[in-house]
Design an enzyme around this catalytic site. Sequence first.
Site, short mmCIF file in Angstrom:
data_model
loop_
_atom_site.label_atom_id
_atom_site.label_comp_id
_atom_site.label_asym_id
_atom_site.label_seq_id
_atom_site.Cartn_x
_atom_site.Cartn_y
_atom_site.Cartn_z
N GLY A 8 -19.18 2.68 3.06
CA GLY A 8 -17.99 2.67 2.21
C GLY A 8 -18.34 2.40 0.76
O GLY A 8 -17.57 1.80 0.01
N ILE A 35 -18.40 8.72 3.39
CA ILE A 35 -18.07 9.90 4.18
C ILE A 35 -17.68 11.08 3.29
O ILE A 35 -17.04 12.02 3.71
CB ILE A 35 -16.93 9.57 5.18
CG1 ILE A 35 -16.86 10.64 6.27
CG2 ILE A 35 -15.61 9.36 4.44
CD1 ILE A 35 -16.18 10.19 7.51
N TYR A 142 -3.72 -3.44 9.81
CA TYR A 142 -4.84 -3.87 8.98
C TYR A 142 -5.21 -5.31 9.33
O TYR A 142 -6.37 -5.62 9.57
CB TYR A 142 -4.45 -3.78 7.51
CG TYR A 142 -5.47 -4.24 6.52
CD1 TYR A 142 -5.27 -5.39 5.76
CD2 TYR A 142 -6.63 -3.51 6.29
CE1 TYR A 142 -6.20 -5.80 4.81
CE2 TYR A 142 -7.56 -3.90 5.35
CZ TYR A 142 -7.33 -5.05 4.61
OH TYR A 142 -8.27 -5.45 3.68
#
Length: 317
Positions: A8, A35, A142
Amino acid sequence: MKTILITGALGQIGTALTARLREKFGVDHVIATDIQRPENSTVVENGIFEYLDVTDQLAVEQLVEKYQIDTIIHLAALLSAVAEEKPQLAWELNMGGLMNALEVARIHDLKFFTPSSIGAFGPQTPKVQTPQVTLQRPTTMYGVTKVSGELLCDYYFQKFGVDTRSVRFPGLISYEALPGGGTTDYAVDIYYEALKKQAYTSFIDKGTYMDMMYMPDAVDAIIRLMEAPSENLIHRNAFNVSAMSVRPEDFEKAIQAHIPEFSLDFEVDPIRQAIAESWPNSIDTIQARKEWDFSPEYTLEKMTADMLEKLKEKSLS
Ligand code: VAH
């Protein structure tokens, strides 16, 4: 920590952390991954960058072997507001990705960091000066992935001896990269809009306290925690860290000291407002201060001066 894999790396934390770790350890010792492979990104162009989908454990393992990694800093995750829109994807990425990274850390005996968040607390958690150890029953996907992640990292430490470490980040404010889909993003957007339009319409309501911290303090916290002696760490997953407890109107006042004509109004987003109201107003950071000398440098005023200066420089470059 000598050769570090960051997942990330193109995110809000990853962008700032990658630059700092490249400075500290040398570009050949930091493998930034994400990604996507965007054009003209400093993360991609200023050092080693690899495409990596963290839901593919073999791909994670292949990069660890290729670069002889000794530390994984796992940041790839969906943030709170996006995770509420796509809860199943959020579970798959946030938990599937975390499990893959932890498994590779276990198999290759790596040091491991992944952030939790104040989002790991829920509406029944004490809201003022939230303790390090307290009730955690988050009502967002989350938050469910963050509290599950804390428990999973503790399990990998206790069961397999993996040196896992984590902090509960507050809202983070930075100028290097925009945040992606968080509830606290208003605290970044407000600075951009203050310079562009001298006005901002906040999606979080007046009077809503949330913990916040400037990115340099967040990056410093990750490095300090990762370099602390393991034997000093009692609450390793995950330490409360924060620099300030602020409302939207506090940002307005701090910005007006530099842009007197700046004005703030409100158009509340019910989804992100409900998420914000389920989180603490302020958290107690005493254990991070005691166990690894957490010590944030930036107050709201100092952060505001630096943010406005850096964003002005960015717009001129
Ligand atoms: C979010 N910026 O808003 C993240 C963070 C405490 C907030 O976890 O989802």
